[in-house]
Each structure stands twice: as structure tokens, then as C-alpha cells.
Enzyme design. Sequence first.
Site, PDB file in Angstrom:
ATOM      1  N   LYS A 172      15.804  -3.646  -3.676  1.00  0.00           N
ATOM      2  CA  LYS A 172      15.713  -4.905  -4.505  1.00  0.00           C
ATOM      3  C   LYS A 172      14.346  -4.699  -5.111  1.00  0.00           C
ATOM      4  O   LYS A 172      13.496  -3.846  -4.952  1.00  0.00           O
ATOM      5  CB  LYS A 172      14.848  -5.739  -2.879  1.00  0.00           C
ATOM      6  CG  LYS A 172      14.100  -6.883  -2.722  1.00  0.00           C
ATOM      7  CD  LYS A 172      14.089  -7.474  -4.419  1.00  0.00           C
ATOM      8  CE  LYS A 172      12.763  -9.041  -4.716  1.00  0.00           C
ATOM      9  NZ  LYS A 172      12.217  -8.241  -5.901  1.00  0.00           N
ATOM     10  N   GLU A 248       3.932   2.714   0.185  1.00  0.00           N
ATOM     11  CA  GLU A 248       3.174   3.049  -1.201  1.00  0.00           C
ATOM     12  C   GLU A 248       2.255   2.059  -1.862  1.00  0.00           C
ATOM     13  O   GLU A 248       2.937   1.321  -2.373  1.00  0.00           O
ATOM     14  CB  GLU A 248       4.158   3.935  -2.394  1.00  0.00           C
ATOM     15  CG  GLU A 248       5.215   5.216  -1.682  1.00  0.00           C
ATOM     16  CD  GLU A 248       4.368   6.452  -1.622  1.00  0.00           C
ATOM     17  OE1 GLU A 248       3.840   7.012  -2.496  1.00  0.00           O
ATOM     18  OE2 GLU A 248       4.249   7.626  -0.547  1.00  0.00           O
ATOM     19  N   CYS A 283       0.332   3.555 -10.575  1.00  0.00           N
ATOM     20  CA  CYS A 283      -0.495   3.377  -8.909  1.00  0.00           C
ATOM     21  C   CYS A 283      -1.847   4.709  -9.123  1.00  0.00           C
ATOM     22  O   CYS A 283      -2.759   4.718  -8.323  1.00  0.00           O
ATOM     23  CB  CYS A 283       0.469   3.098  -8.401  1.00  0.00           C
ATOM     24  SG  CYS A 283       1.449   4.895  -8.597  1.00  0.00           S
ATOM     25  N   GLU A 383      -8.541  -2.777  -7.706  1.00  0.00           N
ATOM     26  CA  GLU A 383      -6.982  -1.912  -8.216  1.00  0.00           C
ATOM     27  C   GLU A 383      -6.868  -3.070  -9.431  1.00  0.00           C
ATOM     28  O   GLU A 383      -6.547  -3.879  -8.962  1.00  0.00           O
ATOM     29  CB  GLU A 383      -6.011  -1.818  -7.610  1.00  0.00           C
ATOM     30  CG  GLU A 383      -5.006  -1.363  -8.182  1.00  0.00           C
ATOM     31  CD  GLU A 383      -3.524  -1.445  -7.584  1.00  0.00           C
ATOM     32  OE1 GLU A 383      -3.276  -1.953  -7.206  1.00  0.00           O
ATOM     33  OE2 GLU A 383      -2.745   0.320  -8.068  1.00  0.00           O
TER      34      GLU A 383
HETATM   35  P1  NAD Z   1       4.160  -5.966  -5.329  1.00  0.00           P
HETATM   36  O1  NAD Z   1       3.668  -6.320  -3.869  1.00  0.00           O
HETATM   37  O2  NAD Z   1       3.729  -8.032  -6.015  1.00  0.00           O
HETATM   38  O3  NAD Z   1       6.071  -6.299  -5.711  1.00  0.00           O
HETATM   39  C1  NAD Z   1       6.737  -5.094  -5.064  1.00  0.00           C
HETATM   40  C2  NAD Z   1       8.060  -5.349  -4.440  1.00  0.00           C
HETATM   41  O4  NAD Z   1       7.778  -5.914  -3.610  1.00  0.00           O
HETATM   42  C3  NAD Z   1       8.709  -6.634  -5.378  1.00  0.00           C
HETATM   43  O5  NAD Z   1       9.753  -5.745  -6.275  1.00  0.00           O
HETATM   44  C4  NAD Z   1       8.357  -7.708  -5.342  1.00  0.00           C
HETATM   45  O6  NAD Z   1       9.353  -8.657  -5.231  1.00  0.00           O
HETATM   46  C5  NAD Z   1       8.505  -7.074  -3.139  1.00  0.00           C
HETATM   47  N1  NAD Z   1       8.200  -8.137  -2.704  1.00  0.00           N
HETATM   48  C6  NAD Z   1       6.812  -8.825  -2.788  1.00  0.00           C
HETATM   49  N2  NAD Z   1       7.071  -9.763  -1.708  1.00  0.00           N
HETATM   50  C7  NAD Z   1       7.591  -9.707  -1.290  1.00  0.00           C
HETATM   51  C8  NAD Z   1       7.539  -9.713   0.255  1.00  0.00           C
HETATM   52  N3  NAD Z   1       6.837 -10.998   1.007  1.00  0.00           N
HETATM   53  N4  NAD Z   1       8.997  -9.025   1.510  1.00  0.00           N
HETATM   54  C9  NAD Z   1       9.354  -8.281   0.249  1.00  0.00           C
HETATM   55  N5  NAD Z   1       9.483  -7.387  -0.636  1.00  0.00           N
HETATM   56  C10 NAD Z   1       8.749  -8.834  -1.954  1.00  0.00           C
HETATM   57  O7  NAD Z   1       3.771  -5.439  -6.545  1.00  0.00           O
HETATM   58  P2  NAD Z   1       3.873  -5.395  -7.947  1.00  0.00           P
HETATM   59  O8  NAD Z   1       3.333  -6.141  -9.136  1.00  0.00           O
HETATM   60  O9  NAD Z   1       5.218  -5.024  -8.549  1.00  0.00           O
HETATM   61  O10 NAD Z   1       3.231  -3.701  -8.471  1.00  0.00           O
HETATM   62  C11 NAD Z   1       2.613  -3.037  -8.857  1.00  0.00           C
HETATM   63  C12 NAD Z   1       1.452  -2.667  -7.390  1.00  0.00           C
HETATM   64  O11 NAD Z   1       2.169  -1.764  -6.917  1.00  0.00           O
HETATM   65  C13 NAD Z   1       0.186  -2.065  -7.811  1.00  0.00           C
HETATM   66  O12 NAD Z   1      -0.477  -2.043  -5.558  1.00  0.00           O
HETATM   67  C14 NAD Z   1       0.674  -1.163  -7.994  1.00  0.00           C
HETATM   68  O13 NAD Z   1      -0.237  -0.358  -7.722  1.00  0.00           O
HETATM   69  C15 NAD Z   1       1.124  -0.392  -6.816  1.00  0.00           C
HETATM   70  N6  NAD Z   1       2.346   0.437  -6.736  1.00  0.00           N
HETATM   71  C16 NAD Z   1       2.465   1.537  -6.212  1.00  0.00           C
HETATM   72  C17 NAD Z   1       3.338   3.268  -6.571  1.00  0.00           C
HETATM   73  C18 NAD Z   1       2.430   4.323  -5.650  1.00  0.00           C
HETATM   74  O14 NAD Z   1       3.490   5.182  -5.508  1.00  0.00           O
HETATM   75  N7  NAD Z   1       2.020   3.680  -4.369  1.00  0.00           N
HETATM   76  C19 NAD Z   1       3.529   3.055  -7.355  1.00  0.00           C
HETATM   77  C20 NAD Z   1       3.373   1.832  -8.544  1.00  0.00           C
HETATM   78  C21 NAD Z   1       2.944   1.195  -8.220  1.00  0.00           C
END
Ligand code: NAD
Length: 480
Positions: A172, A248, A283, A383
Amino acid sequence: MKKYAAYLAGEWVDASGGCNAIIDPASGEAVSAVPALTPRHVDAAVRAAQQALARSGWASDARLRADVMLQWAERIEKNVGALARRLTLENGKLLGEAKFEIGNQVNVIRFNAGLARALSGHSHSLGAKVMGVVAREPMGVVAVISPWNWPISLLVRDLAPALAAGNAVLSKPASQTAGVSVEILRLLVECDGLPEGVVGMLTGSGGSVGQAIVEHPGIDMIAFTGDGATGKGIARDAASTVKKVALELGGKSPFVLCADADMDKAVSTLVRFIFLTTCGQICTAPSRLLVESSVKKAVCERLARAIEGIKVGPGLDPASQMGAITTRDQYEKILGFIELGKKEAALVAGGGAVADVDHDKCNFIAPAIFTDMDPRSPLVQEEIFGPVLTVQSFASDEEAVHLANDTPFGLAAGVFTQNLDRAWFLSRGIKAGTVWINNYNRFYAETEVGGYKESGVGRMAGFDGLHEFTQTKHINFDST
Ligand code: NAD
């Protein structure tokens, strides 16, 4: 605008049921459209994946998996240029960074293709006529839910080991970068030998498709990368069907700069990863500089000079040094933090508007550096996920460790010093999944990543990343 189909149960599904447009953050124009699937599609994909595991040799034939993955890597290698362009259009990052991101997946997939054939368990002699065999088996149907900032790296980082371990995988992708994600998947599903149904790409919103994945009883594991609040909700909701969850999540990573460090390297590395690379939307971005008090003033002056005149512009323009913020929500969130910084902290440098752009359509933000804020301020504790750096100082290494650990996060850290004893003390004291000494943001297929504290659970990449997608079974032979 390029139209994409989703892929499930061995078929491409077009957008007849509705689609999501993807906006180029450097121009405000729609550049891609992907189907907005529904929970019904999730169910069909899960059933197909379960059947594929039951009827094909995918889970048991490591050589087949390695062969398919090596074909996939080769196909990506041949298409880096076009894929990178699409990534820049959807994400806003610089084209050079996009080429690196796509090209590096070739190496990650090849490493995991090798691991597929090296996956092994262990056996124990438990008595004269008793043998215990501990076998590593795939989890079953795994869902990989990924974010938009490094969308291909973070997709492949989990998809490759999940496949190598013998799982069926439903991806997804983040809605904002789903077009380029579909292109990467297309290169996989066209490989010879991949059984139908073993992979799927379910495009659509997190609230609908993502949530349906989390709740589906036929999915055995979720590997999620994204925001902390989303991750906590997934962990809660996945508990009702007792799914394995690897998370993550976010970070607020400290960059500890000692007075004896190579200052040129330290400052250029810091500027590169909090500002230039993905505009700090990483991240692991080193968003908190902890600098030894005796050099704070000199380091702030160096930083101010280093960010002066950084050219913020479209990722496809070779003159740009920083691209666009990927989403409008993220753009507004970062501007809110910069306004807060101007009220609650002292501005060291930057923080101005980017000149000559249409701010209603284009998400460009210049770097900002703040100091003298309360350590409990949201500027230090939350963050921001953008080109905003806070500067705090420390008088002793114990204080540096205390400040480094004084947030809810523990994803990564950097330590710059020429003194081995200090490097050892600081790296052992900091609670983070990765600590880089005299460098930053170096990722390797061989070495694990993951978070301490609220930055996550589980480990991805490397051997632990492969094992994360397996479960062990003890088979006991007893002929007494
Ligand atoms: P997000 O949580 O908004 O979305 C991530 C994914 O989850 C997307 O595909 C989204 O459509 C999906 N999603 C959203 N709501 C959901 C739900 N209720 N159920 C299942 N899936 C759902 O995050 P983002 O804004 O896309 O990314 C930024 C965040 O990601 C930042 O906090 C960043 O630190 C983190 N990040 C972490 C790492 C790591 O390896 N630790 C790497 C990159 C980004």
C-alpha cells in the site's frame, strides 16, 4: 497527466471506481492519477495471495525467488532515468537524489535475492533419540505500508526481504507517490516465474485501503513506515486479529558536535542532511544540533554562511540545490513551526520566504536555524520533517547524552569527534537504532535500521530485516 492502474489478484485494475490525482509540488499541476481502491479490492487481493501461497512453490522454492528478484533488479537498473523523473515529479526531490534512490534499489534487491538462498534455521540434539529442528518459515501474507518521502527506498527495503523470505506481499504505497510505486511494481510482476497473486499493489487512501489492510484477518503481518500517530493506531487495530506489526516511525535525531571535530566535514554533512536532501523530510534527519559550548558561536556562523544563497527550486532544474516540500499539508506544518520559532526562539539564520515563486501553488521553503529555545518547546520535542534545525549546547559529554535522549524518539544520531573515547561514550549512551560516527545517513543493505523508544519496533534491512519477515517452527523428532 499519466494514468496508472493498481495490481491485484494477477490483474491490472483501472480507475473506473474513482482515482486520486498526484500533484507536482514544484508546480501545483496534476502529474499522475492512480485508482482509489476500496476494502473490497483488499479482500480480493488477500484471497489471491493466500491461494498463490497454497498452490505455488513460492514459499518453498528459494531459488525461484532469487531468480525472480534478480530479474527485477536488472529491469530497474535499465529504467533508472525514467523512474527517477517520475519520482521527482511526484515527490519534489532533486533529480540527482531521485536517481540515487532508484539506482540504489538494484543493490538492495540483489543483496536480498542472495539472502533468499541463505535463509536457514538450526537443529539441536536433545537426547540420544531426540532432535529438535527449528525451521524459519515465511509469515504468510504480508502488507507493506509505506510513506512518500523516500517512497521507493522504503517500499523496496521491506518488499525485497519479505519476498526473499517466501511471503506473498501486498503493498500500500503512499497516495502522494503512488504512480512511481506502481511503475516499480510493474517491473516486478512482469518477471518470468512470479506466481500470480504473490504480489499486489493496492493504491488508495490510508483511511480506506490502509485501514482495511490493518483489519483484514487474512493478513499475517504489517510492515509500516510512517508517522508515529498512524503507527500507534495500526498497532492498536492490528491487535484485534493478533497480527505481527513492525513499525518504523518518526525521529528527532541529535547531531552531537564536539569541539575537536573536523568542522568542515561536520557542517557540510549537517547542512546536506537537514536541508539539502529531501528538504529535511527524512525520518533520520539530524534536526537537533547539540554543539559543545566552546564552539557554538563559531559553528552558528559557519552554518549561517553555509545556507546563505541555497537555491530552492524545481527538482528537475539542475540549478536547484533544494527541491519542494512534497505535500501542501507538510508545507503548512513546517511554516507553522518556523513562525513558532520566530516567537519562541532566536533566529540564527534563514527563515525567509523563497523569492519569485507562486506560493499558492508551489511548496518551496528556505532553511531556518533557531537557538535559545526552551528544551521542552515543540521545536525541540516534535518531528518537524522539514528544513528546520535547532541548536542547543552542552558543557560535558554526560550533558550531551542527556540532551540527545531528551525526546520521545530514538531513531538515529550522529557524533562528530576525533576522540575515540568520546565517540565510544556518546554512541553507547545515546538511545537510538543507528549512531553514525563522523558521518551521517549512510544506509547499507547489510546493516539494520530501526527505532528505540517511540521511533518504532522491529528492525529492517540486513539479516534482522530478513528474519523480521519470518517465524520459527520447532519440529521435534522423538524416537525414544
Ligand atoms: P503517514 O503515517 O501519514 O502515511 C504512511 C502510510 O500509511 C501511507 O501509505 C498512508 O496512506 C498510510 N496510512 C495512513 N493512515 C492509515 C491507516 N489508518 N491505516 C493504514 N495505513 C494508513 O506518514 P507520511 O506522512 O506518509 O510519512 C512521514 C512520516 O514517516 C514521518 O513521521 C517520518 O518520520 C516517517 N518515516 C519513518 C521512516 C523510518 O524508517 N523510521 C522512514 C521514512 C518516514
